[in-house]
Write a protein that holds these residues in place. Structure first.
Motif, PDB file in Angstrom:
ATOM      1  N   THR A  95       0.853  -1.176   0.000  1.00 55.10           N
ATOM      2  CA  THR A  95       0.000   0.000   0.000  1.00 55.10           C
ATOM      3  C   THR A  95       0.890   1.228   0.000  1.00 55.10           C
ATOM      4  OG1 THR A  95      -0.086  -0.018   2.407  1.00 55.10           O
ATOM      5  CG2 THR A  95      -1.892  -1.095   1.250  1.00 55.10           C
ATOM      6  N   GLU A  96       0.358   2.293  -0.522  1.00 58.44           N
ATOM      7  CA  GLU A  96       1.104   3.541  -0.564  1.00 58.44           C
ATOM      8  C   GLU A  96       1.204   4.081   0.849  1.00 58.44           C
ATOM      9  OE1 GLU A  96       0.485   8.076  -2.175  1.00 58.44           O
ATOM     10  OE2 GLU A  96      -0.925   6.536  -2.734  1.00 58.44           O
ATOM     11  N   VAL A  97       2.388   4.455   1.231  1.00 60.02           N
ATOM     12  CA  VAL A  97       2.601   5.001   2.561  1.00 60.02           C
ATOM     13  C   VAL A  97       3.169   6.401   2.404  1.00 60.02           C
ATOM     14  CG1 VAL A  97       3.795   4.737   4.753  1.00 60.02           C
ATOM     15  CG2 VAL A  97       3.053   2.725   3.502  1.00 60.02           C
ATOM     16  N   ARG A  98       2.504   7.361   3.011  1.00 59.09           N
ATOM     17  CA  ARG A  98       3.005   8.725   2.980  1.00 59.09           C
ATOM     18  C   ARG A  98       4.065   8.874   4.056  1.00 59.09           C
ATOM     19  NH1 ARG A  98      -2.769  11.812   2.520  1.00 59.09           N
ATOM     20  NH2 ARG A  98      -3.336  10.950   0.515  1.00 59.09           N
ATOM     21  N   PRO A  99       5.051   9.717   3.824  1.00 66.12           N
ATOM     22  CA  PRO A  99       6.069   9.903   4.862  1.00 66.12           C
ATOM     23  C   PRO A  99       5.440  10.448   6.133  1.00 66.12           C
ATOM     24  CG  PRO A  99       6.402  11.408   3.005  1.00 66.12           C
ATOM     25  CD  PRO A  99       5.263  10.521   2.657  1.00 66.12           C
ATOM     26  N   GLU A 100       5.890   9.911   7.250  1.00 62.54           N
ATOM     27  CA  GLU A 100       5.317  10.325   8.524  1.00 62.54           C
ATOM     28  C   GLU A 100       5.831  11.703   8.903  1.00 62.54           C
ATOM     29  OE1 GLU A 100       5.003   7.902  11.837  1.00 62.54           O
ATOM     30  OE2 GLU A 100       4.733   6.060  10.718  1.00 62.54           O
ATOM     31  N   LYS A 101       4.944  12.494   9.458  1.00 66.47           N
ATOM     32  CA  LYS A 101       5.319  13.804   9.953  1.00 66.47           C
ATOM     33  C   LYS A 101       5.697  13.651  11.415  1.00 66.47           C
ATOM     34  CE  LYS A 101       1.844  15.911   7.030  1.00 66.47           C
ATOM     35  NZ  LYS A 101       0.561  16.583   7.022  1.00 66.47           N
ATOM     36  N   SER A 102       6.671  14.403  11.835  1.00 66.45           N
ATOM     37  CA  SER A 102       7.009  14.355  13.251  1.00 66.45           C
ATOM     38  C   SER A 102       5.997  15.231  13.991  1.00 66.45           C
ATOM     39  CB  SER A 102       8.430  14.853  13.480  1.00 66.45           C
ATOM     40  OG  SER A 102       8.538  16.185  13.054  1.00 66.45           O
ATOM     41  N   HIS A 103       5.242  14.608  14.886  1.00 63.32           N
ATOM     42  CA  HIS A 103       4.208  15.319  15.623  1.00 63.32           C
ATOM     43  C   HIS A 103       4.730  15.672  17.003  1.00 63.32           C
ATOM     44  CE1 HIS A 103       0.968  14.903  12.779  1.00 63.32           C
ATOM     45  NE2 HIS A 103       1.253  13.627  12.646  1.00 63.32           N
ATOM     46  N   HIS A 104       4.674  16.930  17.319  1.00 66.95           N
ATOM     47  CA  HIS A 104       4.949  17.372  18.679  1.00 66.95           C
ATOM     48  C   HIS A 104       3.600  17.767  19.262  1.00 66.95           C
ATOM     49  CE1 HIS A 104       6.419  19.480  22.138  1.00 66.95           C
ATOM     50  NE2 HIS A 104       5.829  20.578  21.738  1.00 66.95           N
ATOM     51  N   HIS A 105       3.123  16.968  20.190  1.00 66.93           N
ATOM     52  CA  HIS A 105       1.839  17.255  20.804  1.00 66.93           C
ATOM     53  C   HIS A 105       2.059  18.271  21.908  1.00 66.93           C
ATOM     54  CE1 HIS A 105       0.293  14.054  18.416  1.00 66.93           C
ATOM     55  NE2 HIS A 105       1.069  13.173  18.994  1.00 66.93           N
ATOM     56  N   PRO A 106       1.311  19.353  21.895  1.00 69.71           N
ATOM     57  CA  PRO A 106       1.521  20.405  22.892  1.00 69.71           C
ATOM     58  C   PRO A 106       1.123  19.941  24.286  1.00 69.71           C
ATOM     59  CG  PRO A 106      -0.389  20.899  21.538  1.00 69.71           C
ATOM     60  CD  PRO A 106       0.263  19.694  20.953  1.00 69.71           C
ATOM     61  N   SER A 107       1.844  20.442  25.242  1.00 64.94           N
ATOM     62  CA  SER A 107       1.528  20.149  26.641  1.00 64.94           C
ATOM     63  C   SER A 107       0.420  21.107  27.096  1.00 64.94           C
ATOM     64  CB  SER A 107       2.776  20.350  27.507  1.00 64.94           C
ATOM     65  OG  SER A 107       3.108  21.729  27.528  1.00 64.94           O
ATOM     66  N   PRO A 108      -0.204  20.848  28.234  1.00 66.91           N
ATOM     67  CA  PRO A 108      -1.212  21.783  28.743  1.00 66.91           C
ATOM     68  C   PRO A 108      -0.649  23.205  28.914  1.00 66.91           C
ATOM     69  CG  PRO A 108      -1.366  19.717  29.912  1.00 66.91           C
ATOM     70  CD  PRO A 108      -0.149  19.627  29.035  1.00 66.91           C
ATOM     71  N   ALA A 109       0.615  23.293  29.318  1.00 63.39           N
ATOM     72  CA  ALA A 109       1.217  24.615  29.475  1.00 63.39           C
ATOM     73  C   ALA A 109       1.349  25.321  28.122  1.00 63.39           C
ATOM     74  CB  ALA A 109       2.587  24.486  30.153  1.00 63.39           C
ATOM     75  N   ASP A 110       1.742  24.566  27.071  1.00 59.26           N
ATOM     76  CA  ASP A 110       1.844  25.145  25.728  1.00 59.26           C
ATOM     77  C   ASP A 110       0.486  25.655  25.245  1.00 59.26           C
ATOM     78  OD1 ASP A 110       4.559  24.519  25.603  1.00 59.26           O
ATOM     79  OD2 ASP A 110       4.199  22.605  24.568  1.00 59.26           O
ATOM     80  N   LEU A 111      -0.554  24.866  25.489  1.00 59.45           N
ATOM     81  CA  LEU A 111      -1.904  25.269  25.077  1.00 59.45           C
ATOM     82  C   LEU A 111      -2.365  26.499  25.847  1.00 59.45           C
ATOM     83  CD1 LEU A 111      -3.671  21.803  24.766  1.00 59.45           C
ATOM     84  CD2 LEU A 111      -2.977  23.307  22.916  1.00 59.45           C
ATOM     85  N   ALA A 112      -2.075  26.535  27.138  1.00 52.40           N
ATOM     86  CA  ALA A 112      -2.464  27.699  27.949  1.00 52.40           C
ATOM     87  C   ALA A 112      -1.757  28.955  27.465  1.00 52.40           C
ATOM     88  CB  ALA A 112      -2.167  27.429  29.421  1.00 52.40           C
ATOM     89  N   LEU A 113      -0.470  28.847  27.118  1.00 59.42           N
ATOM     90  CA  LEU A 113       0.263  29.985  26.587  1.00 59.42           C
ATOM     91  C   LEU A 113      -0.320  30.449  25.260  1.00 59.42           C
ATOM     92  CD1 LEU A 113       3.992  29.107  27.312  1.00 59.42           C
ATOM     93  CD2 LEU A 113       2.708  31.068  28.185  1.00 59.42           C
ATOM     94  N   PHE A 114      -0.687  29.494  24.410  1.00 63.30           N
ATOM     95  CA  PHE A 114      -1.225  29.832  23.097  1.00 63.30           C
ATOM     96  C   PHE A 114      -2.561  30.557  23.195  1.00 63.30           C
ATOM     97  CE2 PHE A 114      -3.735  28.814  19.302  1.00 63.30           C
ATOM     98  CZ  PHE A 114      -2.891  29.297  18.321  1.00 63.30           C
ATOM     99  N   PHE A 115      -3.438  30.071  24.079  1.00 64.10           N
ATOM    100  CA  PHE A 115      -4.782  30.628  24.184  1.00 64.10           C
ATOM    101  C   PHE A 115      -4.883  31.764  25.202  1.00 64.10           C
ATOM    102  CE2 PHE A 115      -5.780  26.473  22.327  1.00 64.10           C
ATOM    103  CZ  PHE A 115      -6.501  26.905  21.228  1.00 64.10           C
ATOM    104  N   ALA A 116      -3.794  32.092  25.869  1.00 61.21           N
ATOM    105  CA  ALA A 116      -3.844  33.160  26.884  1.00 61.21           C
ATOM    106  C   ALA A 116      -3.874  34.534  26.262  1.00 61.21           C
ATOM    107  CB  ALA A 116      -2.659  33.048  27.821  1.00 61.21           C
TER     108      ALA A 116
END
Length: 116
Positions: A95-116
């Protein structure tokens, strides 16, 4: 239409190629060439993308509103798309496989900073 007409000479090669090129999306030829992908039109892809984005938005909201001492939630899995390799596939067909992207999942602190 009888495809033997091409062999008999009453159906031109050009006409046959036009007929094959413009077959319906769900034809046996398209299904053989493209597999499950013929069932996915633009609307289905957009719907899957919307579901993925809603899942991530719900994950972010829950992560932001959970307490500091709570265990982090798993990042949501995207809706499986045709043409992508899946661990559930038990067949030996490539099957065709697309190259995987490196995912950095944000931490709760990162999300709080983003939405603050």
């Amino acid at each position: 239409m009888d495809l033997l007409d091409w062999h008999r000479g009453s159906l031109s090669t050009r006409r046959l190629s036009v007929l094959v090129k413009h077959m319906p999306r769900d034809s046996a030829v398209n299904r053989d060439l493209h597999g499950e992908a013929v069932e996915w039109d633009a609307s289905t892809h957009l719907l899957a993308a919307a579901v993925d984005h809603l899942a991530v938005a719900n994950w972010m909201t829950t992560t932001l509103n959970s307490g500091e001492d709570s265990e982090p939630l798993d990042y949501p899995e995207p809706v499986p798309r045709p043409g992508l390799a899946s661990s559930e596939l038990g067949d030996d067909e490539p099957t065709e496989v697309r190259p995987e992207k490196s995912h950095h999942h944000p931490s709760p602190a990162d999300l709080a900073l983003f939405f603050a």
